[in-house]
Write a protein that holds these residues in place. Structure first.
Motif, mmCIF file in Angstrom:
data_model
loop_
_atom_site.group_PDB
_atom_site.id
_atom_site.type_symbol
_atom_site.label_atom_id
_atom_site.label_comp_id
_atom_site.label_asym_id
_atom_site.label_seq_id
_atom_site.Cartn_x
_atom_site.Cartn_y
_atom_site.Cartn_z
ATOM 1 N N GLU A 34 -0.878 1.349 -18.317
ATOM 2 C CA GLU A 34 -1.760 0.569 -16.911
ATOM 3 C C GLU A 34 -1.175 0.573 -15.452
ATOM 4 O O GLU A 34 0.099 0.633 -15.526
ATOM 5 C CB GLU A 34 -2.567 -0.529 -17.283
ATOM 6 C CG GLU A 34 -2.967 -1.159 -16.201
ATOM 7 C CD GLU A 34 -3.626 -2.838 -16.324
ATOM 8 O OE1 GLU A 34 -3.625 -2.916 -15.413
ATOM 9 O OE2 GLU A 34 -3.462 -3.164 -16.837
ATOM 10 N N LEU A 35 -1.489 1.711 -15.319
ATOM 11 C CA LEU A 35 -0.033 2.109 -13.885
ATOM 12 C C LEU A 35 -1.539 2.180 -12.835
ATOM 13 O O LEU A 35 -2.368 2.444 -12.483
ATOM 14 C CB LEU A 35 -0.086 3.408 -13.375
ATOM 15 C CG LEU A 35 0.813 4.062 -14.726
ATOM 16 C CD1 LEU A 35 -0.042 5.134 -16.271
ATOM 17 C CD2 LEU A 35 2.157 5.470 -14.204
ATOM 18 N N SER A 36 -1.059 0.483 -12.266
ATOM 19 C CA SER A 36 -2.068 0.216 -10.980
ATOM 20 C C SER A 36 -1.144 -0.468 -9.312
ATOM 21 O O SER A 36 -0.037 -0.631 -10.133
ATOM 22 C CB SER A 36 -2.438 -0.708 -11.148
ATOM 23 O OG SER A 36 -3.902 -1.038 -12.325
ATOM 24 N N TYR A 37 -1.589 0.812 -8.475
ATOM 25 C CA TYR A 37 -1.114 0.766 -7.354
ATOM 26 C C TYR A 37 0.636 1.350 -7.428
ATOM 27 O O TYR A 37 1.330 0.807 -6.202
ATOM 28 C CB TYR A 37 -0.895 -0.894 -6.015
ATOM 29 C CG TYR A 37 -2.244 -1.483 -6.652
ATOM 30 C CD1 TYR A 37 -3.725 -0.858 -5.070
ATOM 31 C CD2 TYR A 37 -3.156 -2.002 -7.303
ATOM 32 C CE1 TYR A 37 -4.500 -1.264 -5.165
ATOM 33 C CE2 TYR A 37 -4.025 -2.241 -7.554
ATOM 34 C CZ TYR A 37 -5.055 -1.897 -5.995
ATOM 35 O OH TYR A 37 -6.103 -2.229 -6.052
ATOM 36 N N MET A 38 0.705 2.128 -7.674
ATOM 37 C CA MET A 38 1.853 2.888 -7.902
ATOM 38 C C MET A 38 1.638 3.947 -7.382
ATOM 39 O O MET A 38 1.270 4.703 -7.318
ATOM 40 C CB MET A 38 1.944 3.410 -9.622
ATOM 41 C CG MET A 38 1.861 2.645 -10.624
ATOM 42 S SD MET A 38 3.875 2.139 -10.829
ATOM 43 C CE MET A 38 4.896 2.951 -10.858
ATOM 44 N N VAL A 39 3.410 4.414 -6.625
ATOM 45 C CA VAL A 39 3.108 5.296 -5.741
ATOM 46 C C VAL A 39 4.733 6.510 -6.287
ATOM 47 O O VAL A 39 5.232 6.022 -6.612
ATOM 48 C CB VAL A 39 3.348 4.806 -4.199
ATOM 49 C CG1 VAL A 39 4.636 5.823 -2.888
ATOM 50 C CG2 VAL A 39 3.238 3.721 -3.285
ATOM 51 N N PHE A 40 4.217 7.602 -6.108
ATOM 52 C CA PHE A 40 5.108 9.156 -6.542
ATOM 53 C C PHE A 40 4.751 9.530 -5.362
ATOM 54 O O PHE A 40 5.075 10.860 -6.072
ATOM 55 C CB PHE A 40 4.300 9.591 -7.406
ATOM 56 C CG PHE A 40 4.051 8.642 -8.698
ATOM 57 C CD1 PHE A 40 5.782 8.931 -10.206
ATOM 58 C CD2 PHE A 40 3.067 8.190 -9.725
ATOM 59 C CE1 PHE A 40 5.526 8.068 -10.884
ATOM 60 C CE2 PHE A 40 3.321 7.156 -10.386
ATOM 61 C CZ PHE A 40 4.284 7.766 -11.405
ATOM 62 N N GLU A 41 5.009 9.182 -4.144
ATOM 63 C CA GLU A 41 5.008 10.323 -3.662
ATOM 64 C C GLU A 41 6.358 11.554 -2.995
ATOM 65 O O GLU A 41 7.496 10.438 -3.838
ATOM 66 C CB GLU A 41 4.588 9.577 -1.704
ATOM 67 C CG GLU A 41 3.206 9.119 -1.872
ATOM 68 C CD GLU A 41 3.176 8.880 0.147
ATOM 69 O OE1 GLU A 41 3.958 8.483 1.231
ATOM 70 O OE2 GLU A 41 2.148 7.542 -0.028
ATOM 71 N N ASN A 42 5.523 12.858 -2.817
ATOM 72 C CA ASN A 42 6.732 12.997 -2.627
ATOM 73 C C ASN A 42 7.865 13.358 -3.869
ATOM 74 O O ASN A 42 8.730 14.255 -3.781
ATOM 75 C CB ASN A 42 8.033 13.218 -1.498
ATOM 76 C CG ASN A 42 7.184 13.676 -0.447
ATOM 77 O OD1 ASN A 42 6.137 14.194 -0.124
ATOM 78 N ND2 ASN A 42 6.726 12.801 0.608
ATOM 79 N N ALA A 43 7.278 13.371 -5.256
ATOM 80 C CA ALA A 43 8.497 13.307 -6.270
ATOM 81 C C ALA A 43 8.171 14.393 -7.123
ATOM 82 O O ALA A 43 7.710 15.286 -6.605
ATOM 83 C CB ALA A 43 7.455 12.035 -7.347
ATOM 84 N N THR A 44 9.451 14.346 -8.009
ATOM 85 C CA THR A 44 9.382 16.180 -8.874
ATOM 86 C C THR A 44 9.388 15.220 -10.072
ATOM 87 O O THR A 44 10.192 14.708 -10.577
ATOM 88 C CB THR A 44 10.636 16.965 -8.575
ATOM 89 O OG1 THR A 44 10.587 16.759 -6.468
ATOM 90 C CG2 THR A 44 10.050 18.155 -8.802
#
Length: 145
Positions: free
Chosen positions: A66-76
């Motif tokens: 379960e992924l909630s409120y996850m930030v992967f911004e500018n990720a590779t």
């Protein structure tokens, strides 16, 4: 290394994780900012309010999570797989998803603004099909991505 339990708000900032497994964990407020995560598995985890800003993930798998409120911004992300997961309020803004797959996802809000979805070594048609499959799996309209 296998992680079964972590305290809230653990920082793995600028870490390198290779061959790790996070199994049956409730992971809240964890940060992997600027980290490199390779050949790692998240299995039956609840990830809440996590931050993977500008992280690099390769051959990393999310199974039954379960992924909630996850930030992967500018990720590779390279060749990452997300399977049998619930995702809500997950942000991939500005990220690159290269060869990534999303299967059997229950999706709420997933942000793909300015996200590059590609498949290294594939034809343009194969890339287009992969992008469409990701949009469908995550319930995102292509025009909004």
């Amino acid at each position: 290394m296998i992680f079964y339990c972590l305290p809230e708000h653990v920082s793995f900032c600028r870490s390198e994780l290779c061959g790790c497994k996070f199994a049956v964990c409730r992971i809240k407020g964890i940060t992997f900012r600027y980290s490199r995560i390779y050949d790692t598995e998240f299995y039956s985890c609840i990830l809440i309010c996590g931050d993977m800003y500008k992280a690099t993930l390769a051959h990393t798998y999310f199974y039954d999570c379960e992924l909630s409120y996850m930030v992967f911004e500018n990720a590779t992300l390279k060749d990452c797989k997300t399977t049998d997961c619930t995702m809500d309020n997950v942000d991939y803004t500005g990220s690159t998803l290269d060869g990534c797959t999303f299967d059997r996802i229950t999706a709420g809000t997933v942000c793909l603004y300015w996200t590059t979805i590609t498949q290294g070594g594939a034809t343009e048609e194969e890339c287009r099909q992969n992008r469409e499959a990701i949009y469908r799996a995550l319930g995102v309209k292509e025009t909004a991505a």
